[in-house]
Design an enzyme around this catalytic site. Sequence first.
Site, PDB file in Angstrom:
ATOM      1  N   ARG A 210     -11.010  -0.635   8.401  1.00 30.68           N
ATOM      2  CA  ARG A 210     -10.281  -2.063   8.779  1.00 30.68           C
ATOM      3  C   ARG A 210     -11.347  -2.894   9.483  1.00 30.68           C
ATOM      4  NH1 ARG A 210      -4.560  -0.174   9.179  1.00 30.68           N
ATOM      5  NH2 ARG A 210      -3.230  -1.967   9.166  1.00 30.68           N
TER       6      ARG A 210
ATOM      7  N   LYS B 133       0.711  -1.366  -0.013  1.00 30.63           N
ATOM      8  CA  LYS B 133       0.101  -0.184   0.015  1.00 30.63           C
ATOM      9  C   LYS B 133       0.790   1.206   0.059  1.00 30.63           C
ATOM     10  CE  LYS B 133      -1.760  -1.361   3.767  1.00 30.63           C
ATOM     11  NZ  LYS B 133      -2.266  -1.004   5.242  1.00 30.63           N
TER      12      LYS B 133
ATOM     13  N   ARG C 291      10.174  -0.944  12.113  1.00 27.48           N
ATOM     14  CA  ARG C 291       9.146  -0.544  12.898  1.00 27.48           C
ATOM     15  C   ARG C 291       8.884  -1.529  13.971  1.00 27.48           C
ATOM     16  NH1 ARG C 291       4.133   0.196   8.892  1.00 27.48           N
ATOM     17  NH2 ARG C 291       3.074  -0.981  10.550  1.00 27.48           N
TER      18      ARG C 291
ATOM     19  N   ARG D 215      11.395  -5.462   5.903  1.00 26.62           N
ATOM     20  CA  ARG D 215      11.114  -4.028   5.987  1.00 26.62           C
ATOM     21  C   ARG D 215      12.144  -3.089   6.610  1.00 26.62           C
ATOM     22  NH1 ARG D 215       4.836  -2.423   5.455  1.00 26.62           N
ATOM     23  NH2 ARG D 215       4.579  -3.246   7.629  1.00 26.62           N
TER      24      ARG D 215
ATOM     25  N   ARG E  80      -1.548  -9.321  13.342  1.00 29.10           N
ATOM     26  CA  ARG E  80      -2.052  -8.295  12.527  1.00 29.10           C
ATOM     27  C   ARG E  80      -2.576  -8.853  11.354  1.00 29.10           C
ATOM     28  NH1 ARG E  80       3.336  -5.309  11.329  1.00 29.10           N
ATOM     29  NH2 ARG E  80       2.420  -3.734  10.048  1.00 29.10           N
TER      30      ARG E  80
HETATM   31  P1  AMP Z   1      -0.266   0.067   9.250  1.00 28.54           P
HETATM   32  O1  AMP Z   1       0.824   1.318   9.033  1.00 28.54           O
HETATM   33  O2  AMP Z   1      -1.482   0.619   8.278  1.00 28.54           O
HETATM   34  O3  AMP Z   1       0.352  -1.285   9.151  1.00 28.54           O
HETATM   35  O4  AMP Z   1      -0.840   0.228  10.631  1.00 28.54           O
HETATM   36  C1  AMP Z   1      -0.131  -0.111  11.857  1.00 28.54           C
HETATM   37  C2  AMP Z   1      -0.828  -0.306  13.011  1.00 28.54           C
HETATM   38  O5  AMP Z   1      -1.645   1.063  13.325  1.00 28.54           O
HETATM   39  C3  AMP Z   1      -2.123  -1.390  12.852  1.00 28.54           C
HETATM   40  O6  AMP Z   1      -1.574  -2.562  13.189  1.00 28.54           O
HETATM   41  C4  AMP Z   1      -2.978  -0.984  13.872  1.00 28.54           C
HETATM   42  O7  AMP Z   1      -2.481  -0.907  15.299  1.00 28.54           O
HETATM   43  C5  AMP Z   1      -2.852   0.452  13.871  1.00 28.54           C
HETATM   44  N1  AMP Z   1      -3.936   1.018  12.701  1.00 28.54           N
HETATM   45  C6  AMP Z   1      -3.942   1.641  11.624  1.00 28.54           C
HETATM   46  N2  AMP Z   1      -4.731   1.998  11.226  1.00 28.54           N
HETATM   47  C7  AMP Z   1      -6.021   1.588  11.786  1.00 28.54           C
HETATM   48  C8  AMP Z   1      -7.420   1.485  12.008  1.00 28.54           C
HETATM   49  N3  AMP Z   1      -7.980   1.905  10.874  1.00 28.54           N
HETATM   50  N4  AMP Z   1      -8.163   1.178  12.972  1.00 28.54           N
HETATM   51  C9  AMP Z   1      -7.344   0.790  14.005  1.00 28.54           C
HETATM   52  N5  AMP Z   1      -6.185   0.661  14.241  1.00 28.54           N
HETATM   53  C10 AMP Z   1      -5.335   1.101  13.023  1.00 28.54           C
END
Ligand code: AMP
Length: 218
Positions: free
Chosen positions: A89, A14, A163, A128, A174
């Site tokens: 999500r 993404k 990260r 990553r 996740r």
């Molecule tokens: P990402 O950077 O999209 O992989 O998101 C990293 C983490 O941020 C996720 O594993 C969640 O803990 C949190 N997160 C990101 N977007 C959301 C969302 N829409 N709702 C809830 N938690 C989120």
Amino acid sequence: MTNLIFLAPPAAGKGTQSKRLVEKYGYVHISTGDLLRAGRNDGTERAKRIIDAQDSGGLVPDDIVDELLKERLQQDDCQKGFILDGYPRNAKQFETLKGIFNELNITDYLAIYFDISMQEAMERTLGRQNCPKCKRDYNKFYGPMMPKEDGICDDCNEALVTRSDDNEETFKVRFQTYLNNIEPLLKGYEAENHLVKVDANRESILVFEDIDKIINEG
Ligand code: AMP
């Protein structure tokens, strides 16, 4: 421009595809993961809730994410077209987003589903790395994205960072969280005739070509 909603598990590409679309079309990239990461360090109760959820691989509570997202979507730059990366999500967020779109009169949007196997996503996640200075992305297991010198940014000589949630244990939570929640989103956007799918197991340039075509075909 048609607004885009990316539906994908971790490390499906993404972020990479967003960068290309920002460069080519000037989209505004809104990553809820990034918005939340920016809120981890202010020492508040909210920061604590974000850290707990992100570092365990679970979802941050909806009230926090919804507020950050709504604030961001109301900013003027979003009118030129945005990519929503990481939201919705779950089914509740799908409904919340519908409400926000109604309120802000956003009608032109497409959900792009990145279909990828768990194995492929896990390998990408564990490799990553990112430069904290110039934000360039690397992957230590994937030739075209490897830094020339292990752990060092090619462009600014800075030490690369990983990260805190890109480890095997958190990845599995996740990915499972993603699987538990994705079905109603796919059904919802399909029912609205707003869903397209791309095969994200392939080279990122091929995925980009598909997305580019989708955008241009409307
Ligand atoms: P990402 O950077 O999209 O992989 O998101 C990293 C983490 O941020 C996720 O594993 C969640 O803990 C949190 N997160 C990101 N977007 C959301 C969302 N829409 N709702 C809830 N938690 C989120």
